[in-house]
Write a protein that holds these residues in place. Structure first.
Motif, PDB file in Angstrom:
ATOM      1  N   GLU A 234       2.432   4.092   2.594  1.00 43.50           N
ATOM      2  CA  GLU A 234       2.189   3.559   1.408  1.00 43.50           C
ATOM      3  C   GLU A 234       3.430   2.711   0.774  1.00 43.50           C
ATOM      4  O   GLU A 234       4.684   2.804   1.356  1.00 43.50           O
ATOM      5  CB  GLU A 234       2.169   4.921   0.588  1.00 43.50           C
ATOM      6  N   CYS A 235       3.043   1.968  -0.206  1.00 39.55           N
ATOM      7  CA  CYS A 235       4.263   1.088  -0.785  1.00 39.55           C
ATOM      8  C   CYS A 235       5.166   2.146  -1.745  1.00 39.55           C
ATOM      9  O   CYS A 235       4.399   2.636  -2.262  1.00 39.55           O
ATOM     10  CB  CYS A 235       3.641  -0.166  -1.700  1.00 39.55           C
ATOM     11  N   SER A 236       6.584   1.864  -1.498  1.00 42.30           N
ATOM     12  CA  SER A 236       7.051   2.626  -2.460  1.00 42.30           C
ATOM     13  C   SER A 236       7.443   1.824  -3.760  1.00 42.30           C
ATOM     14  O   SER A 236       8.072   0.894  -3.825  1.00 42.30           O
ATOM     15  CB  SER A 236       8.444   2.900  -1.947  1.00 42.30           C
ATOM     16  N   CYS A 237       6.892   2.634  -4.729  1.00 48.28           N
ATOM     17  CA  CYS A 237       7.149   1.655  -6.290  1.00 48.28           C
ATOM     18  C   CYS A 237       7.919   2.605  -7.269  1.00 48.28           C
ATOM     19  O   CYS A 237       8.185   2.166  -8.282  1.00 48.28           O
ATOM     20  CB  CYS A 237       5.656   1.405  -6.730  1.00 48.28           C
ATOM     21  N   ASP A 238       8.577   3.598  -6.668  1.00 48.72           N
ATOM     22  CA  ASP A 238       9.747   4.413  -7.479  1.00 48.72           C
ATOM     23  C   ASP A 238      10.964   3.690  -7.637  1.00 48.72           C
ATOM     24  O   ASP A 238      11.716   4.052  -6.715  1.00 48.72           O
ATOM     25  CB  ASP A 238       9.716   5.920  -6.785  1.00 48.72           C
TER      26      ASP A 238
END
Length: 275
Positions: A234-238
Motif C-alpha cells: 500500500e502507498c504510504s500517505c501518512d
C-alpha cells in the motif's frame, strides 16, 4: 519502493506469448581510453594569465556532452562506423613564480574517436502517429534505417596537466569553432563565433575515460507473459508527523564507518578493464 508480487507468492505458469516492440543491442564494445595531451581552450581574455603561469594543476574534468554519428561502412554489409565526439569542461589551477595567488580558470577540450560495430541491415520506412490532446493526430517523422548508437561514459579522470607552447606546424591548432551550446556552459566567457587562435602558451591535459558503445535497432520480440504485475504494498500517505517518518530511516553506518572490505575495483591493476 513498490513491491510487485505474484498472487500467492509463487511464480505462476506462463499464460501466453506476448509480442513487444523494443530495442535490441546488435553489437557493443567497451573502451578504456587515455586521452593524452588534449589542448584546453580558454576564453581569450585570460590569455595573459596563461602566458604568465609557471605551472598548472588539473583540479577537475566534467563531461559536458557526447555526440554520435552513424554511417554505413562501404563494402562491409551490416557494419557501421560510429563517430564519437567528447566535450569536456576542464578546471585548471595556474601557479606563478612570484607570490601571486593561484588562479582557477575553466576551459573546454574536445576529443574525437571512431569505432566500427555490426548493426545488421534494415531497409524499411517507419512512420508512427502522434497524438496530442485537443489537436489533430499528426504523422511522426520517418525513422532512419540506420541503427541507433548509444554510449555510456563513466566520470572522466584527470591524470595530469602541463603548459606547452604552440607551433605553426601543429595540426591541432586548426580552427574548430566552438558549438553554441558549449558557450551556454560558460556564460559571457566566449565571444560569438569564437575560434581558437595562435597563443604563446596553452594547456594540455591527459584524461582517462571508460565507455561502452552500443548499436541497437527497434525489433518485435516474442516473450513469455506470466500474469499482470499487481502491487502488493500500500502507498504510504501518512506525512503528518515528520519525526516519525525520520525514525523509520536506518542509521547510515557506512557514511561514518566506511566498509573495510576491499572493493572489486582494481586500482593500479594490469587488467585491461576494471569490472
Amino acid at each position: 519502493m513498490t513491491e510487485n508480487k505474484c498472487p500467492g507468492g509463487s511464480l505462476p505458469k506462463i499464460r501466453e506469448a506476448v509480442c513487444i516492440d523494443t530495442s535490441r543491442v546488435y553489437d557493443s564494445c567497451a573502451d578504456k581510453d587515455c586521452l593524452a595531451d588534449l589542448s584546453v581552450q580558454f576564453p581569450p581574455k585570460y590569455q595573459d594569465i596563461i602566458d604568465a603561469a609557471s605551472q598548472v594543476k588539473c583540479r577537475k574534468v566534467d563531461l559536458l556532452n557526447v555526440t554520435l554519428d552513424v554511417e554505413r561502412v562501404p563494402f562491409n554489409r551490416g557494419c557501421y562506423s560510429v563517430d564519437i565526439t567528447f566535450y569536456f569542461k576542464v578546471i585548471v589551477e595556474f601557479h606563478f613564480c612570484n607570490d601571486q595567488e593561484p588562479v582557477v580558470l575553466k576551459g573546454y577540450s574536445v576529443f574525437t574517436k571512431k569505432c566500427v560495430l555490426y548493426g545488421s541491415d534494415g531497409c524499411v520506412h517507419v512512420f508512427s502517429s502522434t497524438y496530442k490532446p485537443y489537436h489533430e493526430d499528426t504523422q511522426g517523422t520517418e525513422k532512419c534505417t540506420n541503427p541507433r548508437a548509444k554510449i555510456q561514459v563513466a566520470d572522466p579522470v584527470c591524470l595530469g596537466a602541463k603548459l606547452k607552447r604552440r607551433c605553426d606546424c601543429c595540426a591541432e591548432d586548426a580552427c574548430h569553432p566552438i558549438p553554441k551550446w558549449i558557450c551556454k556552459c560558460f556564460p559571457n566567457e566566449y565571444p560569438e563565433n569564437f575560434c581558437p587562435s595562435m597563443q604563446e602558451k596553452t594547456v594540455a591535459v591527459t584524461i582517462g575515460i571508460f565507455s561502452i558503445v552500443q548499436l541497437e535497432r527497434d525489433v518485435q520480440m516474442l516473450i513469455p507473459a506470466y500474469d499482470f504485475c499487481i502491487p502488493q504494498k500500500e502507498c504510504s500517505c501518512d506525512t503528518d508527523d515528520p519525526c516519525e517518518t525520520f525514525r523509520k530511516i536506518c542509521f547510515p553506518v557506512d557514511e561514518f564507518f566506511p566498509p573495510k572490505e576491499k572493493n572489486s575495483g582494481c586500482c593500479g591493476c594490469n587488467e585491461p578493464f576494471c569490472p
